[in-house]
Design a protein around this motif. Structure first.
Motif, PDB file in Angstrom:
ATOM      1  N   ILE A 149      10.913  -3.983 -17.403  1.00  0.00           N
ATOM      2  CA  ILE A 149      10.860  -4.291 -15.961  1.00  0.00           C
ATOM      3  C   ILE A 149      12.217  -4.010 -15.327  1.00  0.00           C
ATOM      4  O   ILE A 149      12.311  -3.443 -14.241  1.00  0.00           O
ATOM      5  CB  ILE A 149      10.464  -5.777 -15.731  1.00  0.00           C
ATOM      6  N   SER A 199      -1.989  -3.792 -11.975  1.00  0.00           N
ATOM      7  CA  SER A 199      -1.048  -4.319 -10.990  1.00  0.00           C
ATOM      8  C   SER A 199      -1.092  -5.852 -10.972  1.00  0.00           C
ATOM      9  O   SER A 199      -0.054  -6.507 -10.859  1.00  0.00           O
ATOM     10  CB  SER A 199      -1.313  -3.731  -9.602  1.00  0.00           C
ATOM     11  N   HIS A 200      -2.283  -6.424 -11.112  1.00  0.00           N
ATOM     12  CA  HIS A 200      -2.364  -7.888 -11.128  1.00  0.00           C
ATOM     13  C   HIS A 200      -1.623  -8.451 -12.342  1.00  0.00           C
ATOM     14  O   HIS A 200      -0.893  -9.438 -12.240  1.00  0.00           O
ATOM     15  CB  HIS A 200      -3.823  -8.330 -11.122  1.00  0.00           C
ATOM     16  N   VAL A 243       0.833  -6.988 -14.132  1.00  0.00           N
ATOM     17  CA  VAL A 243       2.280  -6.763 -13.994  1.00  0.00           C
ATOM     18  C   VAL A 243       2.881  -7.811 -13.048  1.00  0.00           C
ATOM     19  O   VAL A 243       3.940  -8.396 -13.319  1.00  0.00           O
ATOM     20  CB  VAL A 243       2.552  -5.336 -13.455  1.00  0.00           C
ATOM     21  N   GLY A 244       2.186  -8.070 -11.950  1.00  0.00           N
ATOM     22  CA  GLY A 244       2.665  -9.070 -10.991  1.00  0.00           C
ATOM     23  C   GLY A 244       2.660 -10.469 -11.589  1.00  0.00           C
ATOM     24  O   GLY A 244       3.568 -11.274 -11.343  1.00  0.00           O
ATOM     25  N   LEU A 245       1.642 -10.748 -12.400  1.00  0.00           N
ATOM     26  CA  LEU A 245       1.585 -12.044 -13.090  1.00  0.00           C
ATOM     27  C   LEU A 245       2.841 -12.229 -13.941  1.00  0.00           C
ATOM     28  O   LEU A 245       3.473 -13.293 -13.911  1.00  0.00           O
ATOM     29  CB  LEU A 245       0.335 -12.090 -13.987  1.00  0.00           C
ATOM     30  N   LEU A 256       5.752 -10.790 -13.554  1.00  0.00           N
ATOM     31  CA  LEU A 256       6.939 -10.922 -12.704  1.00  0.00           C
ATOM     32  C   LEU A 256       7.043 -12.336 -12.127  1.00  0.00           C
ATOM     33  O   LEU A 256       8.107 -12.963 -12.170  1.00  0.00           O
ATOM     34  CB  LEU A 256       6.856  -9.893 -11.571  1.00  0.00           C
ATOM     35  N   VAL A 257       5.940 -12.857 -11.610  1.00  0.00           N
ATOM     36  CA  VAL A 257       5.965 -14.163 -10.943  1.00  0.00           C
ATOM     37  C   VAL A 257       6.052 -15.310 -11.964  1.00  0.00           C
ATOM     38  O   VAL A 257       6.754 -16.293 -11.744  1.00  0.00           O
ATOM     39  CB  VAL A 257       4.729 -14.315 -10.023  1.00  0.00           C
ATOM     40  N   ILE A 307       9.458 -13.871 -14.845  1.00  0.00           N
ATOM     41  CA  ILE A 307      10.768 -13.397 -14.376  1.00  0.00           C
ATOM     42  C   ILE A 307      11.250 -14.213 -13.166  1.00  0.00           C
ATOM     43  O   ILE A 307      12.318 -14.808 -13.215  1.00  0.00           O
ATOM     44  CB  ILE A 307      10.737 -11.872 -14.106  1.00  0.00           C
ATOM     45  N   ILE A 308      10.429 -14.274 -12.086  1.00  0.00           N
ATOM     46  CA  ILE A 308      10.838 -15.116 -10.942  1.00  0.00           C
ATOM     47  C   ILE A 308      10.568 -16.595 -11.276  1.00  0.00           C
ATOM     48  O   ILE A 308      11.231 -17.477 -10.767  1.00  0.00           O
ATOM     49  CB  ILE A 308      10.116 -14.698  -9.634  1.00  0.00           C
ATOM     50  N   LYS A 309       9.579 -16.838 -12.130  1.00  0.00           N
ATOM     51  CA  LYS A 309       9.220 -18.189 -12.595  1.00  0.00           C
ATOM     52  C   LYS A 309       8.840 -19.130 -11.463  1.00  0.00           C
ATOM     53  O   LYS A 309       9.406 -20.221 -11.320  1.00  0.00           O
ATOM     54  CB  LYS A 309      10.362 -18.809 -13.404  1.00  0.00           C
ATOM     55  N   VAL A 310       7.878 -18.701 -10.656  1.00  0.00           N
ATOM     56  CA  VAL A 310       7.427 -19.516  -9.527  1.00  0.00           C
ATOM     57  C   VAL A 310       6.423 -20.566 -10.006  1.00  0.00           C
ATOM     58  O   VAL A 310       5.464 -20.243 -10.700  1.00  0.00           O
ATOM     59  CB  VAL A 310       6.770 -18.622  -8.442  1.00  0.00           C
ATOM     60  N   GLU A 332       8.793 -21.083  -3.361  1.00  0.00           N
ATOM     61  CA  GLU A 332       8.180 -22.393  -3.600  1.00  0.00           C
ATOM     62  C   GLU A 332       8.313 -23.312  -2.387  1.00  0.00           C
ATOM     63  O   GLU A 332       7.370 -23.971  -1.980  1.00  0.00           O
ATOM     64  CB  GLU A 332       8.827 -23.067  -4.817  1.00  0.00           C
ATOM     65  N   SER A 379       1.161 -13.093  -7.023  1.00  0.00           N
ATOM     66  CA  SER A 379       1.424 -12.247  -8.183  1.00  0.00           C
ATOM     67  C   SER A 379       0.661 -10.926  -8.084  1.00  0.00           C
ATOM     68  O   SER A 379       1.181  -9.871  -8.442  1.00  0.00           O
ATOM     69  CB  SER A 379       1.095 -12.987  -9.484  1.00  0.00           C
ATOM     70  N   GLY A 395       2.625  -7.356  -7.920  1.00  0.00           N
ATOM     71  CA  GLY A 395       2.282  -6.318  -8.894  1.00  0.00           C
ATOM     72  C   GLY A 395       1.787  -5.049  -8.221  1.00  0.00           C
ATOM     73  O   GLY A 395       2.099  -3.938  -8.665  1.00  0.00           O
TER      74      GLY A 395
END
Lengths: 191, 191
Positions: free
Chosen positions: A110, A151-152, A154-156, A158-159, A162-165, B128, B151, B155
């Protein structure tokens, strides 16, 4: 490539091939790199590259230290009822991101794609020509939907990783599976 | 902060405040930074920070050159029938990633969060405490689902605009809207 007069052992040879592969993929992209050129650079016979890795996509995955083997993904997805494919896909993805070694490689991936156009191009070609080609064929879904699923996921990553939301970062794998499964099923259902 | 004897103009003052804000957010995170500390650093009255930006979340968005204003997102989502929220959300997101200036900031954001834990932490707290807090309240959906939607959108940006995987990269906005709308609707539907 051998630094001393003695014949290199298999570990050394493998390392030479991977170093040559990284150089070739960086210089020519996934499409432009060939097993032959990698072998020449590594000072070995192309048959030896095939012996160690099996295929260009596997050399690529190994060179990028990428825990993404298209054949393994397809085998995992098809190992059970079709209706459970979305759940198996999410679980496989979460496992790759949770296991220490593969998670480290994915984090690095990433980082490299978001800072290097060359890395993004290599991953793009790998996804288009190896991963998505095999997965869409195996599942019989249109390419566009497969990229939407990718894409879903990959975004999962990241969030969640990596960003850890929150609350997604602390949700259990079972909660994430329950959350995403109906949505991926919608993508996998033909119109 | 004024470098000459003369009184700084509004553009200079705004720039001083943003520089102070970047330093404060970097040092203390989104949660730890305060309008008061930013004002002190910039050598201005806190009321002036409020005058220029209105709120901490807006200072943050401006400091990161972030085209993400939670109030604007909520207003856009609620401006029309509830059934069309998914479509408005996807269109708003695609517009932000297509417009040259906001797209540049968003690319920079993805780069910074994937290479800097501090940047990831700032974005996490902003999402958040500002973005997801407002959006989930406005839409009346559980937080976990809102992070799932976020997410998918993050993505989408990564696969469509950064890795540029086909056919998603070349799909028209209308095609992407048609692809994602049913899926986001599923997330927005209460159990």
């Amino acid at each position: 490539m051998t630094r001393s007069g003695r014949r290199p052992g298999p570990t050394e040879t493998r390392a030479h091939i991977l170093a040559a592969a990284r150089a070739q993929f960086a210089a020519h992209g996934y499409r432009g790199a060939t097993i032959r050129a990698i072998a020449t650079d590594a000072g070995v016979n192309p048959a030896l590259v095939h012996h160690f890795f099996g295929s260009k996509e596997k050399v690529f995955a190994a060179a990028l230290d990428l825990p993404l083997n298209p054949d393994l993904v397809v085998t995992t997805l098809l190992a059970g009822p079709r209706d459970e494919i979305p759940e198996r896909l999410v679980r496989l993805f979460l496992t790759l991101w949770s296991a220490p070694e593969s998670s480290k490689s994915l984090h690095a991936l990433i980082r490299s794609i978001s800072t290097s156009e060359a890395a993004a191009a290599m991953l793009r070609q790998f996804l288009e020509r190896a991963m998505l080609a095999k997965v869409t064929e195996a599942l019989g879904i249109p390419r566009l939907r497969a990229t939407a699923i990718a894409s879903h996921l990959v975004g999962l990553a990241l969030v969640r990783y990596i960003i850890k939301v929150e609350p997604l970062a602390s949700a259990t794998d079972d909660e994430v599976v329950a959350l995403l499964t109906p949505v991926l099923r919608l993508y996998l259902t033909k119109d």
